[in-house]
Design a protein around this motif. Structure first.
Motif, PDB file in Angstrom:
ATOM      1  N   ARG A  57      14.285 -23.362 -68.371  1.00  0.00           N
ATOM      2  CA  ARG A  57      12.698 -22.859 -67.817  1.00  0.00           C
ATOM      3  C   ARG A  57      12.655 -23.462 -65.753  1.00  0.00           C
ATOM      4  NH1 ARG A  57      10.455 -18.526 -68.824  1.00  0.00           N
ATOM      5  NH2 ARG A  57      10.424 -18.384 -66.633  1.00  0.00           N
ATOM      6  N   THR A  58      12.704 -24.303 -65.951  1.00  0.00           N
ATOM      7  CA  THR A  58      12.579 -23.844 -64.697  1.00  0.00           C
ATOM      8  C   THR A  58      13.708 -24.582 -63.581  1.00  0.00           C
ATOM      9  OG1 THR A  58      10.386 -26.071 -65.118  1.00  0.00           O
ATOM     10  CG2 THR A  58      10.362 -25.869 -63.359  1.00  0.00           C
ATOM     11  N   GLN A  59      13.951 -23.787 -63.266  1.00  0.00           N
ATOM     12  CA  GLN A  59      15.074 -23.416 -62.075  1.00  0.00           C
ATOM     13  C   GLN A  59      14.544 -23.141 -60.261  1.00  0.00           C
ATOM     14  OE1 GLN A  59      16.760 -19.658 -63.119  1.00  0.00           O
ATOM     15  NE2 GLN A  59      16.939 -20.940 -65.463  1.00  0.00           N
ATOM     16  N   ALA A  94       2.225 -25.379 -64.950  1.00  0.00           N
ATOM     17  CA  ALA A  94       3.040 -25.465 -64.920  1.00  0.00           C
ATOM     18  C   ALA A  94       4.117 -24.670 -66.295  1.00  0.00           C
ATOM     19  CB  ALA A  94       3.937 -26.505 -64.733  1.00  0.00           C
ATOM     20  N   ARG A  95       4.794 -23.581 -66.735  1.00  0.00           N
ATOM     21  CA  ARG A  95       5.844 -22.414 -67.008  1.00  0.00           C
ATOM     22  C   ARG A  95       6.360 -23.397 -68.111  1.00  0.00           C
ATOM     23  NH1 ARG A  95       7.523 -17.758 -64.643  1.00  0.00           N
ATOM     24  NH2 ARG A  95       6.058 -17.191 -63.426  1.00  0.00           N
ATOM     25  N   THR A  96       6.498 -23.811 -69.511  1.00  0.00           N
ATOM     26  CA  THR A  96       7.165 -24.499 -70.589  1.00  0.00           C
ATOM     27  C   THR A  96       7.792 -23.468 -71.745  1.00  0.00           C
ATOM     28  OG1 THR A  96       5.690 -24.789 -72.008  1.00  0.00           O
ATOM     29  CG2 THR A  96       5.356 -26.476 -70.202  1.00  0.00           C
ATOM     30  N   LYS A 148       8.928 -32.349 -68.668  1.00  0.00           N
ATOM     31  CA  LYS A 148       8.306 -32.347 -66.987  1.00  0.00           C
ATOM     32  C   LYS A 148       7.206 -31.130 -66.939  1.00  0.00           C
ATOM     33  CE  LYS A 148      12.176 -31.124 -65.845  1.00  0.00           C
ATOM     34  NZ  LYS A 148      13.289 -31.050 -67.594  1.00  0.00           N
ATOM     35  N   SER A 149       7.583 -30.029 -67.891  1.00  0.00           N
ATOM     36  CA  SER A 149       6.615 -28.721 -67.644  1.00  0.00           C
ATOM     37  C   SER A 149       5.085 -29.411 -68.164  1.00  0.00           C
ATOM     38  CB  SER A 149       6.702 -27.677 -67.022  1.00  0.00           C
ATOM     39  OG  SER A 149       7.616 -27.159 -66.341  1.00  0.00           O
ATOM     40  N   SER A 150       5.477 -30.088 -69.754  1.00  0.00           N
ATOM     41  CA  SER A 150       4.160 -30.022 -70.362  1.00  0.00           C
ATOM     42  C   SER A 150       3.435 -31.430 -70.000  1.00  0.00           C
ATOM     43  CB  SER A 150       4.851 -30.125 -71.346  1.00  0.00           C
ATOM     44  OG  SER A 150       5.482 -29.455 -72.225  1.00  0.00           O
ATOM     45  N   VAL A 205       4.721 -32.526 -58.305  1.00  0.00           N
ATOM     46  CA  VAL A 205       6.289 -31.692 -57.817  1.00  0.00           C
ATOM     47  C   VAL A 205       7.359 -31.450 -59.347  1.00  0.00           C
ATOM     48  CG1 VAL A 205       8.754 -31.458 -57.144  1.00  0.00           C
ATOM     49  CG2 VAL A 205       6.954 -32.656 -55.966  1.00  0.00           C
ATOM     50  N   ASP A 206       7.577 -30.147 -59.587  1.00  0.00           N
ATOM     51  CA  ASP A 206       8.079 -29.864 -60.817  1.00  0.00           C
ATOM     52  C   ASP A 206       9.327 -29.342 -60.494  1.00  0.00           C
ATOM     53  OD1 ASP A 206       8.463 -29.912 -63.876  1.00  0.00           O
ATOM     54  OD2 ASP A 206       7.730 -27.663 -63.805  1.00  0.00           O
ATOM     55  N   MET A 207      10.559 -30.343 -61.145  1.00  0.00           N
ATOM     56  CA  MET A 207      12.204 -30.053 -60.983  1.00  0.00           C
ATOM     57  C   MET A 207      12.808 -29.659 -61.951  1.00  0.00           C
ATOM     58  SD  MET A 207      12.496 -33.991 -59.241  1.00  0.00           S
ATOM     59  CE  MET A 207      14.089 -33.161 -58.369  1.00  0.00           C
TER      60      MET A 207
END
Ligand code: GTP
Ligand code: MG
Length: 214
Positions: free
Chosen positions: A69-71, A61-63, A47-49, A90-92
């Motif tokens: 990773r994403t919280q 976005a941090r990968t 997702k972030s990538s 929106v990164d979930m």
């Protein structure tokens, strides 16, 4: 997809994109500012990538190689472009990480369910699915949840670089047949690779079609 649509997508995603809010609790969602596109899917699906590939910003976005990773819900404001188009991306957090329970509803927090069910500006949920594995039971629970909430959702296959073209086409066709049974599922599936950039221009164009002029 027309050259004009691709060009509009290119221009929107070349506009500035900045992180503006992290939501950790249901009462912590930001004020509305543009149509929102949510990136949902299992932990580690990319997702972030994908968000970084779309915006052309490697570290937006941090990968991570480690799942989970994403919280929080991370909100990014994209645009306006020269014509005033805007979107919120929106990164979930991912689901399916903890092995304790197979149930999406148990694992995925109240924050996320509340966000998905009650957000007027949420115009499309992208459900990312690893092309190597296809949908898992918790992805299917999400398909149902989105159908019930009458939220328009669309599948995006990620990591398509890892498959041979014939296997990828088979995966796409199987998934399309499955999605055809879902009332809120968009029939078109995007085949992407954040690694090679495959399918990114087309996805930009499709998302630009959902933008508002602000
Ligand atoms: N081969 C390949 N690997 C990818 C691709 N996209 C992401 N990855 C890898 O998959 C891993 C997870 O990527 P993330 O973008 O952090 O995944 P995520 O879905 O945001 O994960 P969570 O935030 O933990 O839910 C990283 O090691 C990425 O390098 C892709 O298109 N191809
Ligand atoms: Mg992530």
């Amino acid at each position: 997809m027309s050259d004009e649509a691709l060009e509009i997508g290119r221009r929107l995603f070349a506009a500035s994109c900045r992180f503006f809010h992290a939501a950790q609790r249901p009462d912590d969602l930001p004020a509305r500012q543009a149509p929102e596109i949510a990136f949902a899917g299992r932990s580690n699906v990319g997702k972030s990538s994908l968000l970084n590939a779309l915006t052309g910003q490697k570290a937006l976005a941090r990968t991570s190689k480690e799942p989970g990773r994403t919280q929080q819900l991370n909100f990014f404001a994209l645009g306006p472009d020269a014509e005033g188009r805007k979107l919120v991306l929106v990164d979930m957090p991912g689901y399916g990480f903890a092995r304790v329970s197979a149930s999406l509803l148990k694992q995925w927090s109240a924050l996320i369910r509340r966000y998905l069910r009650g957000r007027a500006d949420l115009v499309r949920v992208l459900v990312l699915i690893d092309a190597r594995h296809g949908p898992k039971p918790n992805d299917r629970e999400l398909f149902d949840l989105l159908d019930e909430a009458a939220l328009s959702w669309q599948a995006v296959l990620t990591k398509c670089d890892a498959l041979q073209p014939a296997d990828l086409e088979k995966r796409r066709a199987e998934l399309a047949a499955e999605i055809a049974k879902h009332p809120a599922g968009h029939p078109e599936i995007h085949l992407t690779s954040a690694e090679t950039g495959a399918g990114i221009a087309e996805l930009r164009a499709a998302l630009a079609g959902l933008a508002a002029f602000g």
